[in-house]
Design a protein around this motif. Structure first.
Motif, PDB file in Angstrom:
ATOM      1  N   ASP A  68     -31.468 -16.519  -4.804  1.00 44.83           N
ATOM      2  CA  ASP A  68     -30.282 -17.231  -5.241  1.00 44.83           C
ATOM      3  C   ASP A  68     -29.286 -17.195  -4.097  1.00 44.83           C
ATOM      4  O   ASP A  68     -28.857 -16.125  -3.701  1.00 44.83           O
ATOM      5  CB  ASP A  68     -29.693 -16.551  -6.482  1.00 44.83           C
ATOM      6  CG  ASP A  68     -28.508 -17.297  -7.053  1.00 44.83           C
ATOM      7  OD1 ASP A  68     -28.091 -18.305  -6.449  1.00 44.83           O
ATOM      8  OD2 ASP A  68     -28.008 -16.865  -8.095  1.00 44.83           O
ATOM      9  N   PRO A  69     -28.910 -18.356  -3.535  1.00 45.54           N
ATOM     10  CA  PRO A  69     -28.033 -18.336  -2.372  1.00 45.54           C
ATOM     11  C   PRO A  69     -26.655 -17.766  -2.664  1.00 45.54           C
ATOM     12  O   PRO A  69     -25.984 -17.300  -1.782  1.00 45.54           O
ATOM     13  CB  PRO A  69     -27.928 -19.806  -1.962  1.00 45.54           C
ATOM     14  CG  PRO A  69     -28.274 -20.572  -3.184  1.00 45.54           C
ATOM     15  CD  PRO A  69     -29.219 -19.710  -3.961  1.00 45.54           C
ATOM     16  N   GLY A  70     -26.208 -17.768  -3.911  1.00 49.38           N
ATOM     17  CA  GLY A  70     -24.886 -17.275  -4.229  1.00 49.38           C
ATOM     18  C   GLY A  70     -24.823 -15.774  -4.433  1.00 49.38           C
ATOM     19  O   GLY A  70     -23.787 -15.169  -4.316  1.00 49.38           O
ATOM     20  N   ARG A  71     -25.937 -15.145  -4.773  1.00 52.33           N
ATOM     21  CA  ARG A  71     -25.942 -13.717  -5.064  1.00 52.33           C
ATOM     22  C   ARG A  71     -27.097 -13.067  -4.328  1.00 52.33           C
ATOM     23  O   ARG A  71     -28.161 -13.592  -4.238  1.00 52.33           O
ATOM     24  CB  ARG A  71     -26.062 -13.475  -6.558  1.00 52.33           C
ATOM     25  CG  ARG A  71     -24.871 -14.029  -7.300  1.00 52.33           C
ATOM     26  CD  ARG A  71     -24.973 -13.718  -8.751  1.00 52.33           C
ATOM     27  NE  ARG A  71     -24.986 -12.308  -9.022  1.00 52.33           N
ATOM     28  CZ  ARG A  71     -23.926 -11.602  -9.404  1.00 52.33           C
ATOM     29  NH1 ARG A  71     -22.780 -12.190  -9.520  1.00 52.33           N
ATOM     30  NH2 ARG A  71     -24.026 -10.337  -9.677  1.00 52.33           N
ATOM     31  N   SER A  72     -26.854 -11.863  -3.841  1.00 49.40           N
ATOM     32  CA  SER A  72     -27.874 -11.213  -3.042  1.00 49.40           C
ATOM     33  C   SER A  72     -28.579 -10.080  -3.767  1.00 49.40           C
ATOM     34  O   SER A  72     -29.409  -9.424  -3.196  1.00 49.40           O
ATOM     35  CB  SER A  72     -27.229 -10.678  -1.754  1.00 49.40           C
ATOM     36  OG  SER A  72     -26.194  -9.791  -2.096  1.00 49.40           O
ATOM     37  N   GLY A  73     -28.252  -9.790  -4.989  1.00 44.43           N
ATOM     38  CA  GLY A  73     -28.916  -8.727  -5.718  1.00 44.43           C
ATOM     39  C   GLY A  73     -28.142  -8.423  -6.980  1.00 44.43           C
ATOM     40  O   GLY A  73     -27.110  -9.008  -7.262  1.00 44.43           O
ATOM     41  N   ALA A  74     -28.653  -7.448  -7.721  1.00 43.33           N
ATOM     42  CA  ALA A  74     -27.982  -7.081  -8.956  1.00 43.33           C
ATOM     43  C   ALA A  74     -26.741  -6.260  -8.639  1.00 43.33           C
ATOM     44  O   ALA A  74     -26.774  -5.363  -7.804  1.00 43.33           O
ATOM     45  CB  ALA A  74     -28.943  -6.296  -9.831  1.00 43.33           C
ATOM     46  N   ALA A  75     -25.653  -6.587  -9.299  1.00 42.37           N
ATOM     47  CA  ALA A  75     -24.406  -5.863  -9.093  1.00 42.37           C
ATOM     48  C   ALA A  75     -24.556  -4.437  -9.618  1.00 42.37           C
ATOM     49  O   ALA A  75     -25.233  -4.193 -10.615  1.00 42.37           O
ATOM     50  CB  ALA A  75     -23.268  -6.562  -9.805  1.00 42.37           C
ATOM     51  N   LEU A  76     -23.922  -3.500  -8.942  1.00 43.82           N
ATOM     52  CA  LEU A  76     -23.949  -2.105  -9.357  1.00 43.82           C
ATOM     53  C   LEU A  76     -22.785  -1.817 -10.295  1.00 43.82           C
ATOM     54  O   LEU A  76     -21.730  -2.442 -10.187  1.00 43.82           O
ATOM     55  CB  LEU A  76     -23.839  -1.197  -8.128  1.00 43.82           C
ATOM     56  CG  LEU A  76     -24.978  -1.282  -7.113  1.00 43.82           C
ATOM     57  CD1 LEU A  76     -24.696  -0.355  -5.943  1.00 43.82           C
ATOM     58  CD2 LEU A  76     -26.295  -0.917  -7.756  1.00 43.82           C
ATOM     59  N   PRO A  77     -22.951  -0.846 -11.184  1.00 47.92           N
ATOM     60  CA  PRO A  77     -21.821  -0.471 -12.042  1.00 47.92           C
ATOM     61  C   PRO A  77     -20.771   0.272 -11.227  1.00 47.92           C
ATOM     62  O   PRO A  77     -21.072   0.871 -10.194  1.00 47.92           O
ATOM     63  CB  PRO A  77     -22.459   0.433 -13.095  1.00 47.92           C
ATOM     64  CG  PRO A  77     -23.698   0.961 -12.461  1.00 47.92           C
ATOM     65  CD  PRO A  77     -24.165  -0.100 -11.505  1.00 47.92           C
ATOM     66  N   LEU A  78     -19.560   0.244 -11.699  1.00 50.15           N
ATOM     67  CA  LEU A  78     -18.444   0.901 -11.022  1.00 50.15           C
ATOM     68  C   LEU A  78     -18.547   2.410 -11.238  1.00 50.15           C
ATOM     69  O   LEU A  78     -18.574   2.867 -12.375  1.00 50.15           O
ATOM     70  CB  LEU A  78     -17.121   0.364 -11.576  1.00 50.15           C
ATOM     71  CG  LEU A  78     -15.849   0.811 -10.911  1.00 50.15           C
ATOM     72  CD1 LEU A  78     -15.810   0.312  -9.469  1.00 50.15           C
ATOM     73  CD2 LEU A  78     -14.657   0.279 -11.663  1.00 50.15           C
ATOM     74  N   PRO A  79     -18.628   3.205 -10.163  1.00 57.22           N
ATOM     75  CA  PRO A  79     -18.693   4.660 -10.327  1.00 57.22           C
ATOM     76  C   PRO A  79     -17.401   5.188 -10.945  1.00 57.22           C
ATOM     77  O   PRO A  79     -16.327   4.634 -10.739  1.00 57.22           O
ATOM     78  CB  PRO A  79     -18.847   5.183  -8.895  1.00 57.22           C
ATOM     79  CG  PRO A  79     -19.238   4.019  -8.072  1.00 57.22           C
ATOM     80  CD  PRO A  79     -18.721   2.798  -8.774  1.00 57.22           C
ATOM     81  N   SER A  80     -17.509   6.290 -11.693  1.00 55.51           N
ATOM     82  CA  SER A  80     -16.314   6.842 -12.330  1.00 55.51           C
ATOM     83  C   SER A  80     -15.364   7.360 -11.253  1.00 55.51           C
ATOM     84  O   SER A  80     -15.783   7.884 -10.225  1.00 55.51           O
ATOM     85  CB  SER A  80     -16.696   7.943 -13.313  1.00 55.51           C
ATOM     86  OG  SER A  80     -16.808   9.181 -12.680  1.00 55.51           O
ATOM     87  N   GLY A  81     -14.092   7.175 -11.479  1.00 56.86           N
ATOM     88  CA  GLY A  81     -13.075   7.582 -10.520  1.00 56.86           C
ATOM     89  C   GLY A  81     -12.810   6.553  -9.443  1.00 56.86           C
ATOM     90  O   GLY A  81     -11.943   6.740  -8.603  1.00 56.86           O
ATOM     91  N   SER A  82     -13.556   5.458  -9.451  1.00 60.47           N
ATOM     92  CA  SER A  82     -13.374   4.397  -8.451  1.00 60.47           C
ATOM     93  C   SER A  82     -12.708   3.186  -9.074  1.00 60.47           C
ATOM     94  O   SER A  82     -12.691   3.033 -10.284  1.00 60.47           O
ATOM     95  CB  SER A  82     -14.723   3.964  -7.870  1.00 60.47           C
ATOM     96  OG  SER A  82     -15.303   5.013  -7.160  1.00 60.47           O
ATOM     97  N   VAL A  83     -12.204   2.326  -8.215  1.00 61.94           N
ATOM     98  CA  VAL A  83     -11.582   1.075  -8.631  1.00 61.94           C
ATOM     99  C   VAL A  83     -12.322  -0.048  -7.921  1.00 61.94           C
ATOM    100  O   VAL A  83     -12.583   0.045  -6.723  1.00 61.94           O
ATOM    101  CB  VAL A  83     -10.086   1.060  -8.235  1.00 61.94           C
ATOM    102  CG1 VAL A  83      -9.435  -0.239  -8.620  1.00 61.94           C
ATOM    103  CG2 VAL A  83      -9.351   2.225  -8.863  1.00 61.94           C
ATOM    104  N   GLY A  84     -12.673  -1.102  -8.636  1.00 64.48           N
ATOM    105  CA  GLY A  84     -13.343  -2.251  -8.033  1.00 64.48           C
ATOM    106  C   GLY A  84     -12.331  -3.196  -7.410  1.00 64.48           C
ATOM    107  O   GLY A  84     -11.355  -3.567  -8.061  1.00 64.48           O
ATOM    108  N   VAL A  85     -12.562  -3.558  -6.150  1.00 61.54           N
ATOM    109  CA  VAL A  85     -11.635  -4.433  -5.438  1.00 61.54           C
ATOM    110  C   VAL A  85     -12.419  -5.554  -4.757  1.00 61.54           C
ATOM    111  O   VAL A  85     -13.319  -5.283  -3.969  1.00 61.54           O
ATOM    112  CB  VAL A  85     -10.837  -3.648  -4.370  1.00 61.54           C
ATOM    113  CG1 VAL A  85      -9.903  -4.573  -3.610  1.00 61.54           C
ATOM    114  CG2 VAL A  85     -10.064  -2.517  -4.998  1.00 61.54           C
ATOM    115  N   PRO A  86     -12.086  -6.825  -5.056  1.00 63.49           N
ATOM    116  CA  PRO A  86     -12.713  -7.930  -4.326  1.00 63.49           C
ATOM    117  C   PRO A  86     -12.009  -8.121  -2.987  1.00 63.49           C
ATOM    118  O   PRO A  86     -10.787  -8.052  -2.906  1.00 63.49           O
ATOM    119  CB  PRO A  86     -12.487  -9.138  -5.237  1.00 63.49           C
ATOM    120  CG  PRO A  86     -11.275  -8.786  -6.021  1.00 63.49           C
ATOM    121  CD  PRO A  86     -11.235  -7.292  -6.138  1.00 63.49           C
ATOM    122  N   VAL A  87     -12.785  -8.342  -1.941  1.00 65.20           N
ATOM    123  CA  VAL A  87     -12.243  -8.481  -0.590  1.00 65.20           C
ATOM    124  C   VAL A  87     -12.852  -9.724   0.043  1.00 65.20           C
ATOM    125  O   VAL A  87     -14.068  -9.906   0.027  1.00 65.20           O
ATOM    126  CB  VAL A  87     -12.586  -7.238   0.264  1.00 65.20           C
ATOM    127  CG1 VAL A  87     -12.117  -7.414   1.686  1.00 65.20           C
ATOM    128  CG2 VAL A  87     -11.995  -5.989  -0.341  1.00 65.20           C
TER     129      VAL A  87
END
Length: 169
Positions: A68-87
């Motif tokens: 799939d040209p738009g996605r390179s693999g399965a997304a990982l879950p957010l580890p506890s204590g972390s914050v997800g940030v799009p860059v």
């Protein structure tokens, strides 16, 4: 009879007739439809809808899976204590070599800074997802797991700051 300033409810002399009931019904249906549309996030298919294109794991010609040209693999879950940030990276071509699970050093050049003035913002950040690696319209992004203090610094940078990554082994 009460005057204009009265708080008494308005009493109907009888039930509304056919034309009025039809209009009230249509307004109710349109309001419900508008509420359903507004509560659905942009880009999300309705529940139970089949995907528009072939799935990334569906076999292509010769039996090999289609990338799939738009996605390179399965997304990982957010580890506890972390914050997800799009860059959004200054050089989106770097997304082609990144996969979920990779570790990167996130660098930033503040707005108005010289190209050689990159500073380390987040060492060994975990890549959760790579979105739109092949996109040419600027919609590509890297989704990283950062500590809350790193995330606060990343989103608090002035507009026009540029991000880059160094891939870790």
């Amino acid at each position: 009879m009460a005057g204009e300033g009265s708080l008494r409810p308005v009493r109907w002399r009888g039930l509304p007739r056919g034309g009025t009931l039809l209009r009230v019904g249509l307004v109710a249906v349109l309001l419900g439809l508008a509420a359903a549309v507004l509560s659905t996030p942009a880009g999300c298919p309705p529940p139970g809808a089949a995907p528009a294109g072939p799935s990334p794991a569906s076999p292509g010609p010769g039996g090999s899976p289609r990338p799939d040209p738009g996605r390179s693999g399965a997304a990982l879950p957010l580890p506890s204590g972390s914050v997800g940030v799009p860059v959004r990276l200054a050089e989106p071509a770097a997304l082609a070599v990144l996969r979920p699970g990779a570790r990167v050093d996130l660098l930033v050049v503040p707005a108005g800074g010289a190209t050689g003035e990159a500073s380390l913002l987040a060492p060994r950040a975990l890549v959760l997802d790579v979105v739109g690696a092949g996109a040419v319209d600027g919609s590509s992004a890297l989704y990283l797991a950062l500590r809350p203090d790193q995330a606060q610094r990343a989103v608090g940078l002035p507009e026009g700051s540029r991000f880059a990554v160094v891939v870790r082994g």
